[in-house]
Design an enzyme around this catalytic site. Structure first.
Site, PDB file in Angstrom:
ATOM      1  N   HIS A 157      -9.583  -1.809  -7.238  1.00 45.57           N
ATOM      2  CA  HIS A 157      -9.490  -2.573  -7.286  1.00 45.57           C
ATOM      3  C   HIS A 157      -9.525  -2.862  -8.267  1.00 45.57           C
ATOM      4  CE1 HIS A 157     -10.143  -1.003  -2.438  1.00 45.57           C
ATOM      5  NE2 HIS A 157      -8.167  -2.194  -2.113  1.00 45.57           N
ATOM      6  N   GLN A 195      -0.298  -2.744  10.462  1.00 49.30           N
ATOM      7  CA  GLN A 195       0.289  -1.383   9.904  1.00 49.30           C
ATOM      8  C   GLN A 195      -0.448   0.309  10.307  1.00 49.30           C
ATOM      9  OE1 GLN A 195      -1.257  -3.526   6.323  1.00 49.30           O
ATOM     10  NE2 GLN A 195      -1.986  -1.470   4.731  1.00 49.30           N
ATOM     11  N   ASP A 225      -0.619   2.927  -4.395  1.00 44.78           N
ATOM     12  CA  ASP A 225       0.575   2.708  -3.397  1.00 44.78           C
ATOM     13  C   ASP A 225       2.015   2.543  -3.362  1.00 44.78           C
ATOM     14  OD1 ASP A 225      -1.266   3.374  -1.244  1.00 44.78           O
ATOM     15  OD2 ASP A 225      -2.536   1.911  -2.117  1.00 44.78           O
ATOM     16  N   GLN A 245       5.010   1.618  -1.368  1.00 49.37           N
ATOM     17  CA  GLN A 245       4.506  -0.142  -0.731  1.00 49.37           C
ATOM     18  C   GLN A 245       4.798  -1.626  -1.616  1.00 49.37           C
ATOM     19  OE1 GLN A 245       0.564  -1.015   1.179  1.00 49.37           O
ATOM     20  NE2 GLN A 245      -0.332  -1.700  -0.916  1.00 49.37           N
ATOM     21  N   SER A 283     -10.123   3.305  -0.669  1.00 48.54           N
ATOM     22  CA  SER A 283     -10.718   3.907   0.479  1.00 48.54           C
ATOM     23  C   SER A 283     -11.582   4.858   1.297  1.00 48.54           C
ATOM     24  CB  SER A 283     -10.671   2.102   1.499  1.00 48.54           C
ATOM     25  OG  SER A 283     -10.304   1.196  -0.255  1.00 48.54           O
TER      26      SER A 283
END
Length: 529
Positions: A41, A69, A161, A164, A197
């Protein structure tokens, strides 16, 4: 250095006041997260905070664990929530503010009343979507809501991701949202595991076990680099290694990166992706396979500024700059030097035998500047003279010339890793380039730029009307010649540069490139201070 703390925005009113102030002064970049921030991040935030053509942007980071989600039985309730730590990490990475709304701020009518976005099933019904029904609808819905509230200039998402990212690019395009998307490469720990995470769920023993995921994908990448192209064989290699590590395989797939459609052969750019369960954690990872380094083809008429931006663009992406126009100019100079009629193809043809035409980095130069030599003569400056400019279209129109120089250019590009610019790069020289751009400008704008260039080089500057007539005539000659005429390739993107700064054009080219070639496939180079 960033401040040790940043403003925490918790209400929609506070968010909109902060965003309105930032938008009035500079670009606004947005990094949406579900919190539990880690170094991945922080890279997103740092990249979002990097200066752009408009100066240094403001960066907003959101922290919101989106209930839409998560399917029933998934880890919504135990997903890591570490807001105080997130604030500190966001500040250190360069965030200007952190927005941490509650569910009522995002879904004011409640979850049951939310109108969910439905991205195309072709993108959501494969890979992770097969075992997580409704997941990407929830992602698309929340991100659309976040974007409506923030209204950023640019959205930063991680390539880790990947599915996504593909889905959200499609959502932004389908809704015609006025923003750009930057995909940022995956960050990994020293053991190769992609940062997530959810890695916090892993015990020490499970962490060791999970290392088999990136290792299996890298083994397949090595096999592909050695010549294996059969997707089934590569998938079996990955699956076998994952099962040997006692990882529960959700899927292993080889797909086209931008459509997510399955591939039988891994030719060109392809995505090898996998998801596994390790203990209570579900982990995803991928690797991109390339049969050669990427090629960018930049076509366009004379005076459109191709050389200037292409040099800087190539340097930015660590690609080799191939100035094909300089090759034709150098040959034109040689034809003149030999006293040969430029319009006589039969007279020009013998000059191609044993031709020694070289492009190389100019000594002591920066920014991709090149030295051009022909048969031992340094002609870097001479080929920019008005005399050469006036005749280059005539020489370039000969079939023997196009054939000889096209073959030489294709040989240079066999291994890829270059940016080529000229008049027929996307149509004739590199028709399979990953990115094709038709870079152009109005005749009036090109005449103005030509006048400035001539003045800077010490040549006489004709009236603008005369320059416009010359440029229009050259456009006609280039576009109507029988061999390899100047034309926009059907799959090329037109970029009209009137009113754009050089930095803005380069940013646009980088965006176009990254929409096709991910950072995980062709990593960015550190920028010089």
């Amino acid at each position: 250095m960033a401040d040790a703390s940043v403003p925490l925005l918790t209400t929609t009113a506070a968010l909109q006041r902060w965003c309105s102030l930032q938008r009035s002064e500079r670009a606004l970049h947005f990094v949406p997260t579900m919190g539990a921030l880690h170094a991945g991040h922080q890279r997103l935030i740092a990249r979002a905070a990097a200066p752009v053509a408009r100066g240094r942007p403001a960066v907003l980071v959101s922290v919101f664990v989106n209930p839409l989600q998560f399917a029933p039985g998934e880890d919504f309730n135990r997903y890591p929530r570490t807001l105080e730590q997130d604030l500190a990490r966001a500040a250190l990475a360069g965030a200007g503010a952190v927005w941490a709304p509650d569910a009522a701020s995002i879904y004011p009518d409640g979850l049951q009343q939310v109108k969910r976005l439905q991205p195309p099933l072709a993108l959501t019904g494969v890979l992770c979507g097969r075992s997580r029904p409704g997941h990407f609808e929830g992602v698309a819905t929340v991100v659309a809501r976040l974007l409506a509230l923030v209204r950023p200039d640019r959205l930063f998402l991680g390539e880790k991701d990947w599915q996504q990212l593909v889905v959200l690019r499609r959502v932004v395009a389908d809704l015609a949202l006025p923003l750009k998307i930057s995909g940022i490469g995956t960050v990994r720990d020293a053991d190769g595991l992609a940062l997530s995470s959810r890695n916090a769920y892993l015990s020490a023993a499970e962490r060791q076990q999970a290392r088999a995921l990136p290792q299996a994908l890298q083994a397949a990448a090595a096999a592909a680099a050695a010549g294996s192209r059969d997707a089934a064989a590569l998938l079996e290699l990955v699956r076998t290694q994952l099962e040997a590590a006692a990882l529960a395989v959700d899927y292993v797939a080889c797909v086209a990166p931008h459509t997510l459609s399955p591939l039988r052969r891994c030719d060109g750019l392809s995505l090898l992706a996998a998801a596994v369960h390790c203990g209570s954690a579900r982990l995803i990872d991928h690797v991109f396979l390339m049969t050669r380094a990427p090629i960018v083809a930049i076509d366009g008429p004379a005076g459109a500024g191709k050389s200037t931006v292409t040099k800087a663009f190539a340097a930015r992406l660590a690609l080799v700059y191939l100035d094909t126009g300089a090759m034709y100019r150098a040959l034109t100079w040689w034809v003149q030097r030999q006293g040969v009629d430029p319009a006589d193809a039969a007279a020009v043809a013998p000059l191609l035998v044993g031709l020694d035409l070289q492009l190389g980095a100019a000594a002591g130069a920066s920014g991709g500047a090149q030295c051009v030599t022909i048969n031992g003569h340094d002609v870097t400056e001479a080929i920019r003279s008005p005399d050469v400019t006036a005749l280059v279209s005539t020489v370039a129109a000969h079939g023997c010339v196009r054939e000889a120089l096209t073959a030489q250019q294709q040989a240079m590009g066999r291994r890829g890793g270059l940016v080529a610019e000229g008049r027929d790069i996307g149509t004739a020289v590199f028709p399979d380039a990953e990115l094709k751009v038709f870079l152009t400008a109005t005749v009036a704008e090109r005449a103005r730029r030509r006048a400035l260039d001539l003045a800077q080089r010490g040549f006489a500057v004709p009236e603008l009307a005369e320059l416009e007539a010359q440029i229009a005539e050259r456009d006609h000659l280039d576009s109507t010649r029988e061999i390899a005429p100047l034309q926009q390739a059907p799959d090329a993107i037109e970029l009209i540069t009137d009113g754009m700064s050089i930095d803005a054009v380069i940013e646009q080219l980088v965006d176009l490139f990254r929409a096709r070639v991910p950072e995980d496939a062709w990593p960015p180079q550190p920028q010089q201070p």
